[in-house]
Write an enzyme that holds these catalytic residues in place. Structure first.
Site, PDB file in Angstrom:
ATOM      1  N   LYS A  87      55.690  47.506  55.754  1.00  0.00           N
ATOM      2  CA  LYS A  87      55.065  48.390  56.776  1.00  0.00           C
ATOM      3  C   LYS A  87      56.597  48.811  57.446  1.00  0.00           C
ATOM      4  CE  LYS A  87      51.404  49.794  58.869  1.00  0.00           C
ATOM      5  NZ  LYS A  87      50.104  49.882  58.365  1.00  0.00           N
ATOM      6  N   GLY A 102      32.365  51.936  68.939  1.00  0.00           N
ATOM      7  CA  GLY A 102      33.457  52.895  68.485  1.00  0.00           C
ATOM      8  C   GLY A 102      33.036  53.696  67.314  1.00  0.00           C
ATOM      9  N   VAL A 103      32.645  54.853  67.764  1.00  0.00           N
ATOM     10  CA  VAL A 103      32.319  55.987  66.888  1.00  0.00           C
ATOM     11  C   VAL A 103      33.311  57.130  66.786  1.00  0.00           C
ATOM     12  CG1 VAL A 103      29.669  55.740  66.270  1.00  0.00           C
ATOM     13  CG2 VAL A 103      30.303  56.568  68.568  1.00  0.00           C
ATOM     14  N   GLY A 104      34.425  56.483  66.419  1.00  0.00           N
ATOM     15  CA  GLY A 104      35.383  57.588  66.213  1.00  0.00           C
ATOM     16  C   GLY A 104      35.428  57.992  64.765  1.00  0.00           C
ATOM     17  N   VAL A 109      36.191  56.525  61.715  1.00  0.00           N
ATOM     18  CA  VAL A 109      35.176  55.653  60.718  1.00  0.00           C
ATOM     19  C   VAL A 109      33.778  55.280  61.325  1.00  0.00           C
ATOM     20  CG1 VAL A 109      35.329  53.281  59.750  1.00  0.00           C
ATOM     21  CG2 VAL A 109      37.614  54.329  60.244  1.00  0.00           C
ATOM     22  N   TYR A 166      31.979  57.102  63.153  1.00  0.00           N
ATOM     23  CA  TYR A 166      30.900  58.256  62.937  1.00  0.00           C
ATOM     24  C   TYR A 166      30.373  58.394  61.448  1.00  0.00           C
ATOM     25  CZ  TYR A 166      29.444  62.947  62.368  1.00  0.00           C
ATOM     26  OH  TYR A 166      28.749  64.140  62.102  1.00  0.00           O
TER      27      TYR A 166
HETATM   28  P1  NAD Z   1      39.356  56.330  66.156  1.00  0.00           P
HETATM   29  O1  NAD Z   1      40.678  55.937  67.153  1.00  0.00           O
HETATM   30  O2  NAD Z   1      39.011  57.274  65.577  1.00  0.00           O
HETATM   31  O3  NAD Z   1      37.861  55.460  66.728  1.00  0.00           O
HETATM   32  C1  NAD Z   1      37.862  54.441  67.571  1.00  0.00           C
HETATM   33  C2  NAD Z   1      36.840  54.700  68.677  1.00  0.00           C
HETATM   34  O4  NAD Z   1      36.672  53.495  69.419  1.00  0.00           O
HETATM   35  C3  NAD Z   1      37.320  55.749  69.595  1.00  0.00           C
HETATM   36  O5  NAD Z   1      36.220  56.545  69.556  1.00  0.00           O
HETATM   37  C4  NAD Z   1      37.457  54.960  70.807  1.00  0.00           C
HETATM   38  O6  NAD Z   1      37.211  55.761  72.010  1.00  0.00           O
HETATM   39  C5  NAD Z   1      36.391  53.821  70.773  1.00  0.00           C
HETATM   40  N1  NAD Z   1      36.587  52.669  71.541  1.00  0.00           N
HETATM   41  C6  NAD Z   1      38.024  51.834  72.007  1.00  0.00           C
HETATM   42  N2  NAD Z   1      37.572  51.070  72.716  1.00  0.00           N
HETATM   43  C7  NAD Z   1      36.315  50.861  72.761  1.00  0.00           C
HETATM   44  C8  NAD Z   1      35.496  49.876  73.519  1.00  0.00           C
HETATM   45  N3  NAD Z   1      35.919  48.968  74.319  1.00  0.00           N
HETATM   46  N4  NAD Z   1      34.045  49.992  73.358  1.00  0.00           N
HETATM   47  C9  NAD Z   1      33.440  51.371  72.711  1.00  0.00           C
HETATM   48  N5  NAD Z   1      34.157  52.127  72.094  1.00  0.00           N
HETATM   49  C10 NAD Z   1      35.690  51.965  72.178  1.00  0.00           C
HETATM   50  O7  NAD Z   1      39.831  55.033  65.112  1.00  0.00           O
HETATM   51  P2  NAD Z   1      39.293  54.763  63.480  1.00  0.00           P
HETATM   52  O8  NAD Z   1      40.331  55.687  62.555  1.00  0.00           O
HETATM   53  O9  NAD Z   1      38.059  55.379  63.689  1.00  0.00           O
HETATM   54  O10 NAD Z   1      39.515  53.495  63.455  1.00  0.00           O
HETATM   55  C11 NAD Z   1      38.548  52.464  63.895  1.00  0.00           C
HETATM   56  C12 NAD Z   1      39.043  50.985  63.556  1.00  0.00           C
HETATM   57  O11 NAD Z   1      39.131  50.742  61.848  1.00  0.00           O
HETATM   58  C13 NAD Z   1      40.624  50.769  63.975  1.00  0.00           C
HETATM   59  O12 NAD Z   1      40.686  49.378  64.289  1.00  0.00           O
HETATM   60  C14 NAD Z   1      41.411  51.117  62.905  1.00  0.00           C
HETATM   61  O13 NAD Z   1      42.520  50.163  62.796  1.00  0.00           O
HETATM   62  C15 NAD Z   1      40.553  50.683  61.816  1.00  0.00           C
HETATM   63  N6  NAD Z   1      40.944  51.182  60.427  1.00  0.00           N
HETATM   64  C16 NAD Z   1      40.586  52.459  60.123  1.00  0.00           C
HETATM   65  C17 NAD Z   1      40.781  53.007  58.996  1.00  0.00           C
HETATM   66  C18 NAD Z   1      40.726  54.478  58.748  1.00  0.00           C
HETATM   67  O14 NAD Z   1      40.467  54.711  57.543  1.00  0.00           O
HETATM   68  N7  NAD Z   1      40.706  55.260  59.613  1.00  0.00           N
HETATM   69  C19 NAD Z   1      41.274  52.146  57.892  1.00  0.00           C
HETATM   70  C20 NAD Z   1      41.369  50.730  58.112  1.00  0.00           C
HETATM   71  C21 NAD Z   1      41.162  50.306  59.561  1.00  0.00           C
END
Ligand code: NAD
Length: 355
Positions: free
Chosen positions: A80, A177-179, A181, A183
Site C-alpha cells: 500500500k 450505508g447505501v453509498g 457498494v 446501493y
Molecule cells: P461510500 O462512501 O460510497 O458509502 C458509504 C456510505 O455509508 C455513505 O453513503 C455514508 O453516508 C454512509 N454512512 C457513513 N456512516 C454511516 C452511519 N453511521 N450510518 C449509516 N450510513 C453511514 O463507500 P463505498 O465505496 O460504498 O464503500 C463502503 C465500504 O466498503 C467502505 O468501508 C469501503 O472501505 C468498503 N469497500 C469498498 C469497496 C469498493 O469497491 N467501493 C471495495 C472494498 C471495500
C-alpha cells in the site's frame, strides 16, 4: 515502536520513503509480502497529522492486502502507498508524476491503484511514468458494483451455511450505508426477492435506494432490527462492545473494511450465535476486478465476474476450516490466507531456489 522493529515483528519486506523537492510529494510505500506475486495495493492521499500516522496506516493497509489477495486466490502480494496531503487542495500533475517515478524505482515489486483520495485521472498521470499501475480510465471501471456482487455471493454462502439453502428470497437484510457498494447491493438483493431495509446519513442516498424498493430506517436502528443479515457497508469498527449486544441478526456480512473494532468482537458474535463473514473475504470483489487488468489478454469483465462469484466457495471453505479446527471464522480466514502463502513459499524454495 520504530519502523524497523515493526517490520521485523510483522514480517514486512520493505518500506520506502520518498520526498520530491519539485512537487513537494511526501509518500511512503509499504510492501508486506510478495511471496505470491507483486504487491498490489492502492495509493491513499490523506492529510495525515504526522509522518508516524501515515506510516502506521501504510503498514496496516499493506498487511491487509496480503491477506485479501491470498484469500481471493490471486497471485499477488500485499502493499500500500500513502501520500501525505489534502486531496482537495494539494494535487498536481508534478505530484503524480513524481509518485509514478517513485513506483517505477521498485521495478514491479509494487503495483499501485486508486484508493481513498485518488482517482482514475491520477492513475492516468502515473501511467506515463510506470507500467505498474491499475485502475486506469476505460479499463476495469467502477469497482463498486463488482464489490457488491461479491458481497451478494457471500450472503448466499452464509444463507446456505445457516439456513441450508442459498436463496435470499424473502430474507430480511439490513444495510448500513447505501453509498457506492450499498446501493448496488440493495439492487441485487431486491432483484433476488429479499426484503431490504437501509439506513444512511444522507437522505439523497436513502431516497435512491427507496426508489429501488428498499425500506428506509433511521441510522441508529440498524443494530436493533430483527433480521436475517446485517450488512455493514459504511465505516469500520461497527461491531463493538455496545453494538454486539444489540444486534438481532443471524448473520453479519457486508462490504465495510475492518468491521470488528477489536479481534475479540468476533468471539462475542459467535457467543451470541451470530455468523460473522470475514470482511476481507466478503469485499474482495473490487480487488479481483482490478487485478484482471494485469491478465495477459487485458481486462475481461466476464472472467473477472466469474472469479468474483467464487467468493461463495471461499467463504464456505472458511466456515469449514472454522468448524473443523474449532476456531472463529475471522481466524479461519486468516489461516486460509497464511497457509496459501506458506505453501507457495515452500514450493518456491524447492523449485525456484535461486529466485
Ligand atoms: P461510500 O462512501 O460510497 O458509502 C458509504 C456510505 O455509508 C455513505 O453513503 C455514508 O453516508 C454512509 N454512512 C457513513 N456512516 C454511516 C452511519 N453511521 N450510518 C449509516 N450510513 C453511514 O463507500 P463505498 O465505496 O460504498 O464503500 C463502503 C465500504 O466498503 C467502505 O468501508 C469501503 O472501505 C468498503 N469497500 C469498498 C469497496 C469498493 O469497491 N467501493 C471495495 C472494498 C471495500
Amino acid at each position: 515502536m520504530g519502523v524497523l522493529a515493526s517490520m521485523e515483528k510483522q514480517g514486512y519486506e520493505q518500506v520506502v520513503f520518498n520526498y520530491d523537492r519539485v512537487s513537494g510529494l511526501r509518500a511512503i510505500i509499504a510492501i508486506h509480502d510478495t511471496t505470491l506475486g507483486p504487491a498490489l495495493g492502492g495509493v491513499r492521499m490523506w492529510p495525515y497529522k504526522s509522518e508516524e500516522e501515515a506510516l502506521t496506516d501504510a503498514l496496516r493497509l499493506a498487511r491487509g492486502m496480503t491477506y485479501k489477495s491470498a484469500a481471493m486466490g490471486l497471485n499477488l502480494g500485499g502493499g500500500k502507498a500513502v501520500i501525505i496531503g489534502d486531496p482537495r487542495t494539494d494535487k498536481s500533475e508534478e505530484l503524480f508524476r513524481a509518485f509514478g517515478m517513485f513506483v517505477e524505482t521498485l521495478k514491479g515489486r509494487y503495483i499501485t491503484a486508486e484508493d481513498v483520495g485518488t482517482t482514475t485521472d491520477d492513475m492516468d498521470i502515473i501511467k506515463g511514468y510506470t507500467e505498474h499501475v491499475v485502475g486506469l480510465s476505460g479499463t476495469s471501471g467502477n469497482p463498486s458494483p463488482v464489490t457488491a456482487f461479491g458481497c451478494f455471493r457471500a450472503m448466499q454462502a452464509c444463507a446456505k451455511y445457516v439456513f441450508g439453502e442459498e436463496s435470499l428470497a424473502g430474507r430480511k437484510v439490513v444495510i448500513q450505508g447505501v453509498g457506492n457498494v450499498g446501493y448496488y447491493l440493495a439492487k441485487q438483493l431486491l432483484e433476488a426477492g429479499a426484503q431490504v431495509y437501509v439506513a444512511d446519513l444522507y437522505t439523497d442516498r436513502t431516497e435512491r435506494a427507496a426508489e429501488l424498493g428498499a425500506r428506509v430506517i433511521p441510522c441508529d436502528d440498524v443494530f436493533d432490527q430483527e433480521c436475517d443479515i446485517f450488512a455493514p457497508c459504511a465505516l469500520g469498527g461497527v461491531i463493538n462492545d455496545e453494538t454486539v449486544e444489540r444486534l438481532r441478526a443471524r448473520i453479519v456480512c457486508g462490504s465495510a473494511n475492518n468491521q470488528l473494532l477489536e479481534d475479540r468482537h468476533a468471539e462475542k458474535l459467535a457467543d451470541r450465535d451470530i455468523l460473522y463473514a470475514p470482511d476481507f473475504v466478503v469485499n474482495g470483489g473490487g480487488l479481483i476486478n482490478v487485478s484482471f487488468e494485469l491478465a495477459p489478454g487485458g481486462y475481461d469483465r466476464e472472467q473477472a465476474l466469474a472469479k468474483v462469484s467464487r467468493i461463495y466457495d471461499i467463504l464456505l471453505k472458511v466456515f469449514q476450516i472454522a468448524e473443523e479446527r474449532g476456531i472463529g471464522t475471522a481466524e479461519a480466514a486468516d489461516r486460509l490466507a497464511e497457509e496459501r502463502i506458506r505453501k507457495a513459499l515452500e514450493q518456491n524454495r524447492i523449485y525456484r531456489p535461486s529466485a
